[in-house]
Design an enzyme around this catalytic site. Structure first.
Site, PDB file in Angstrom:
ATOM      1  N   ASP A  40       6.762  22.201  -8.562  1.00 33.16           N
ATOM      2  CA  ASP A  40       5.389  22.550  -8.157  1.00 33.16           C
ATOM      3  C   ASP A  40       5.248  23.530  -6.994  1.00 33.16           C
ATOM      4  O   ASP A  40       5.922  23.395  -5.980  1.00 33.16           O
ATOM      5  CB  ASP A  40       4.632  21.300  -7.682  1.00 33.16           C
ATOM      6  CG  ASP A  40       4.785  20.111  -8.566  1.00 33.16           C
ATOM      7  OD1 ASP A  40       5.405  20.233  -9.627  1.00 33.16           O
ATOM      8  OD2 ASP A  40       4.299  19.048  -8.177  1.00 33.16           O
ATOM      9  N   TRP A  64      16.414  18.458 -10.695  1.00 34.64           N
ATOM     10  CA  TRP A  64      15.510  17.808  -9.750  1.00 34.64           C
ATOM     11  C   TRP A  64      16.282  16.746  -8.963  1.00 34.64           C
ATOM     12  O   TRP A  64      17.167  16.080  -9.499  1.00 34.64           O
ATOM     13  CB  TRP A  64      14.354  17.159 -10.528  1.00 34.64           C
ATOM     14  CG  TRP A  64      13.279  16.594  -9.667  1.00 34.64           C
ATOM     15  CD1 TRP A  64      12.193  17.259  -9.192  1.00 34.64           C
ATOM     16  CD2 TRP A  64      13.174  15.253  -9.181  1.00 34.64           C
ATOM     17  NE1 TRP A  64      11.424  16.408  -8.432  1.00 34.64           N
ATOM     18  CE2 TRP A  64      12.000  15.177  -8.403  1.00 34.64           C
ATOM     19  CE3 TRP A  64      13.962  14.103  -9.306  1.00 34.64           C
ATOM     20  CZ2 TRP A  64      11.581  13.998  -7.775  1.00 34.64           C
ATOM     21  CZ3 TRP A  64      13.553  12.935  -8.673  1.00 34.64           C
ATOM     22  CH2 TRP A  64      12.378  12.890  -7.916  1.00 34.64           C
ATOM     23  N   ARG A 163       0.102  10.253  -4.562  1.00 30.26           N
ATOM     24  CA  ARG A 163       0.791  11.462  -4.074  1.00 30.26           C
ATOM     25  C   ARG A 163      -0.008  12.742  -4.248  1.00 30.26           C
ATOM     26  O   ARG A 163      -1.046  12.770  -4.864  1.00 30.26           O
ATOM     27  CB  ARG A 163       2.135  11.593  -4.789  1.00 30.26           C
ATOM     28  CG  ARG A 163       2.062  11.688  -6.301  1.00 30.26           C
ATOM     29  CD  ARG A 163       3.476  11.870  -6.886  1.00 30.26           C
ATOM     30  NE  ARG A 163       3.482  11.841  -8.332  1.00 30.26           N
ATOM     31  CZ  ARG A 163       3.674  10.749  -9.064  1.00 30.26           C
ATOM     32  NH1 ARG A 163       3.859   9.580  -8.495  1.00 30.26           N
ATOM     33  NH2 ARG A 163       3.680  10.827 -10.399  1.00 30.26           N
ATOM     34  N   TRP A 301       8.112  19.646 -17.483  1.00 31.12           N
ATOM     35  CA  TRP A 301       9.066  18.543 -17.385  1.00 31.12           C
ATOM     36  C   TRP A 301       9.727  18.284 -18.731  1.00 31.12           C
ATOM     37  O   TRP A 301       9.075  18.317 -19.768  1.00 31.12           O
ATOM     38  CB  TRP A 301       8.358  17.251 -16.913  1.00 31.12           C
ATOM     39  CG  TRP A 301       7.940  17.328 -15.478  1.00 31.12           C
ATOM     40  CD1 TRP A 301       6.659  17.408 -15.009  1.00 31.12           C
ATOM     41  CD2 TRP A 301       8.792  17.334 -14.330  1.00 31.12           C
ATOM     42  NE1 TRP A 301       6.672  17.469 -13.634  1.00 31.12           N
ATOM     43  CE2 TRP A 301       7.962  17.417 -13.190  1.00 31.12           C
ATOM     44  CE3 TRP A 301      10.179  17.288 -14.153  1.00 31.12           C
ATOM     45  CZ2 TRP A 301       8.466  17.457 -11.895  1.00 31.12           C
ATOM     46  CZ3 TRP A 301      10.677  17.318 -12.857  1.00 31.12           C
ATOM     47  CH2 TRP A 301       9.832  17.402 -11.757  1.00 31.12           C
TER      48      TRP A 301
HETATM   49  C1  FRU Z   1       4.415  17.111 -10.412  1.00 36.45           C
HETATM   50  C2  FRU Z   1       5.172  16.130  -9.543  1.00 36.45           C
HETATM   51  C3  FRU Z   1       4.293  15.655  -8.395  1.00 36.45           C
HETATM   52  C4  FRU Z   1       5.309  15.254  -7.362  1.00 36.45           C
HETATM   53  C5  FRU Z   1       6.400  16.274  -7.557  1.00 36.45           C
HETATM   54  C6  FRU Z   1       7.775  15.755  -7.300  1.00 36.45           C
HETATM   55  O1  FRU Z   1       5.210  17.968 -11.143  1.00 36.45           O
HETATM   56  O2  FRU Z   1       5.636  15.053 -10.322  1.00 36.45           O
HETATM   57  O3  FRU Z   1       3.396  14.623  -8.744  1.00 36.45           O
HETATM   58  O4  FRU Z   1       4.801  15.290  -6.076  1.00 36.45           O
HETATM   59  O5  FRU Z   1       6.295  16.714  -8.890  1.00 36.45           O
HETATM   60  O6  FRU Z   1       8.707  16.779  -7.302  1.00 36.45           O
END
Ligand code: FRU
Length: 490
Positions: A40, A64, A163, A301
Site C-alpha cells: 500500500d 511480505w 487499522r 494480494w
Molecule cells: C492492505 C493491508 C492493510 C494493512 C497493510 C499491511 O493491503 O492489508 O490493511 O495495513 O496491507 O501491509
C-alpha cells in the site's frame, strides 16, 4: 535494537539487494522500492512544496513480512527520489509491523499516523492492532512519540481488525477513520476525533457493509469533492458478480452527504474505482493546486508476481486526479505533470479511416498513447488497440459498440489464469483512450476518466509494437499519437 540501527540495517540490505536485481520488469516511471517487497501507498502529502509518498515495505525480502515504511519524495509527481526508510517496526508500540496509515502537517511538522501490528500467536494469525504517531523535523527522519499508542484498542463491539488510520483536519479538529469489522465480521469504517492528535475520542461508525460488502474494510479515505462526500474503501470478501468484483479484494467508493454534527453519512451504492487486475488500497491527498490526487498499490494480494524471482515486488500506480462526474461517478485522470515524461512525439494519424488493422512498429518499452475513435460514423462491431507486441502475444483493449463493453485482455502477458476484465461505458460519440505502458504495467484511462483499467503485464519477450484494429467494418481514427517516455530511475 534501537530504531535508528534497525533503519540503518534496512538501508544496508536495500543497497546490497538493489545491486542484485534483475531489471527485465523494473518500471521506468512508477514508484517502487530500491529492492524487495512493497504494498500500500501510505502517508501521501504535499509538505513544504514537496510531494511525499510512503509505502508498506519489507526491505529484507521480496515477500511480505514485518512492515516498514519506505519513502520517496518529488517536486513534480514525476521524478522521485528514494529517502531513507521512514519507519521500522520492533518498538513496544509496533512490535511486528508498522502497517498502513496517513501523513499530516501538524504545527509545521510532517507527522505520520500508522497502525502498530502485534502478533499474539503468529502461527494462528492471532494479533492485535493499535494506532501510533511518528514526527519528523526534517521530513525524512521520523521519531515515534512517547504517547504511543495514541489509540490502544478498538471499540468494544469490534473485531481485532483495527487499522489503516486516515487523518484529516476539519475546522480546528482532527478526524481519524479506521478500517475495521464488527465482532461478527461485518466490514465497516469507524470514526474518531481529537484536538491534538494524541488524545482521541471514539465517535462511532461512519459506514458499514449491508451484508454484501465483505467481512473487513481496509484502507479507508474520506473527503469532500464538489460538495459531496466520498468514502474510499478496500473491502475484503465481496463476492464476484458477472463482470464485477473479479479481483481477490476490491477498491471502490461510496458517495453521499455527510454532516459533521451528527456523524451521519447517507450514501449510495458501492462502485469499483478501477476495473483492471491490479489496483488496491488507494489513498488520496489534496495538493496546493486544490487537486484530489489518488495513488494505489498496483498489484493484488495472492496474485502471480513474477518479479519476486528478480529480487523485487510491488509498485504504485501513477498519480491520478480524482474528480466528480455525473451521477456521483468518480473520474480518474493522470496528473498533467506526466507530460514531463514525454521524449519524442509521434503523430501517426489524424482522421484516417481504418478497416482491419493499422500497425505502428514502435520499438519502445515505455510509452504513452492517445487514440480517439469516431463512433458516430463507424460500421465496425468493435474497435481497439493491441499493445506490447503483435502476433497474439499482446495485451488487447477492445470496445464492443453494441454492448458498450470495454475489455482488457492480458491473458497473453502473464495473466494466463484470469486475463480478462470488462467494464460497461456510458454511451458516447467517441472512444478516447489514453494509455500508459511501462515495462510491466498498463494503465488505461477511457473517455476522460470515466473508466480506468490498471494491470501488471509480464511480456515474455521484447515484443514491441502497437496495432489499432477494427472487427467487421471500419472506423475513423480522429487521433493517434504516441510518445516515447523517459525512464526516471536511470
Ligand atoms: C492492505 C493491508 C492493510 C494493512 C497493510 C499491511 O493491503 O492489508 O490493511 O495495513 O496491507 O501491509
Amino acid at each position: 535494537m534501537l530504531t535508528t540501527t534497525r533503519i540503518q540495517n534496512a538501508e544496508e540490505k536495500l543497497s546490497k539487494a538493489s545491486q542484485e536485481i534483475n531489471n527485465r520488469y523494473r518500471l521506468g516511471y512508477h514508484i517502487m522500492a530500491p529492492a524487495n517487497w512493497i504494498n500500500d501507498p501510505n502517508g501521501l502529502i504535499q509538505f513544504n512544496g514537496e510531494y511525499h509518498v510512503f509505502y508498506q515495505h519489507h526491505p529484507y525480502d521480496e515477500n511480505w513480512g514485518p512492515m516498514h515504511w519506505g519513502h520517496v519524495k518529488s517536486k513534480d509527481l514525476v521524478h522521485w527520489e528514494h529517502c531513507r526508510v521512514a519507519l521500522a517496526p520492533g518498538d513496544a508500540c509496533d512490535k511486528d509491523g508498522c502497517f498502513s496509515g496517513s501523513g499530516v502537517d501538524h504545527d509545521g511538522k510532517l507527522t505520520l499516523i500508522y497502525t502498530g501490528h502485534h502478533y499474539i500467536d503468529k502461527e494462528k494469525d492471532l494479533f492485535y492492532q493499535n494506532q501510533n504517531i511518528a514526527v519528523s523535523q526534517d521530513g525524512v527522519t521520523f521519531e515515534k512519540v512517547g504517547e504511543n499508542p495514541v489509540i490502544a484498542e478498538p471499540p468494544a463491539d469490534s473485531s481485532h481488525h483495527f487499522r489503516d488510520p486516515k487523518v484529516w483536519k476539519h475546522d480546528d479538529t482532527w478526524y481519524m477513520i479506521l478500517g475495521n469489522s464488527t465482532k461478527d465480521d461485518v466490514g465497516r469504517v469507524i470514526l474518531y476525533r481529537s484536538s491534538d492528535l494524541r488524545n482521541w475520542e471514539y465517535i462511532g461508525v461512519l459506514a458499514q457493509s449491508d451484508g454484501t460488502l465483505g467481512y473487513m474494510w481496509e484502507c479507508p479515505d474520506f473527503f469532500e469533492l464538489d460538495g459531496k462526500y466520498v468514502l474510499l474503501i478496500s473491502p475484503q470478501g465481496i463476492e464476484e458478480k458477472g463482470d464485477l468484483y473479479k479481483n481477490l479484494f476490491q477498491t471502490g467508493y461510496l458517495v453521499g452527504e455527510y454532516d459533521y454534527n451528527t456523524n451521519k453519512f447517507e450514501h449510495g451504492s458501492f462502485t469499483e474505482l478501477d476495473n483492471g487486475h491490479d489496483f488496491y488500497a488507494v489513498q488520496t491527498f489534496l495538493d496546493d493546486k486544490g487537486r484530489r490526487i489518488a495513488i494505489g498499490w498496483m498489484d493484488m494480494w495472492e496474485s502471480d508476481m513474477p518479479t519476486k524471482a528478480d529480487g523485487w515486488c510491488g509498485a504504485l500506480t501513477l498519480p491520478r486526479v480524482v474528480t466528480m462526474g455525473s451521477n456521483n461517478k468518480l473520474l480518474m485522470n493522470p496528473v498533467e505533470e506526466l507530460a514531463l515524461l514525454r521524449e519524442t512525439e509521434h503523430e501517426v494519424s489524424t482522421n484516417q479511416i481504418i478497416s482491419g488493422s493499422y500497425l505502428a512498429e514502435i520499438k519502445e518499452e515505455l510509452l504513452e498513447i492517445k487514440a480517439t475513435f469516431d463512433l458516430k460514423n463507424t460500421s465496425a462491431q468493435s474497435v481497439g488497440i493491441k499493445i506490447r507486441g503483435i502476433e497474439q502475444e499482446e495485451a488487447v483493449l477492445t470496445y464492443q459498440l453494441d454492448h458498450q463493453k470495454l475489455t482488457l485482455d492480458c491473458s497473453k502477458l502473464g495473466k494466463e489464469k484470469d486475463g480478462v476484465r470488462n467494464t460497461i461505458l456510458e454511451e458516447s460519440d467517441q472512444l478516447s483512450v489514453h494509455v500508459f505502458i511501462d515495462r510491466s504495467s498498463i494503465e488505461v484511462f477511457v473517455n476522460n476518466g470515466q473508466a480506468t483499467m490498471t494491470s501488471r503485464i509480464y511480456p515474455r519477450e521484447e515484443r514491441l509494437g502497437i496495432e489499432l484494429f477494427t472487427e467487421n467494418g471500419d472506423v475513423k481514427i480522429e487521433e493517434f499519437t504516441y510518445w516515447k517516455l523517459k525512464d526516471v530511475w536511470k
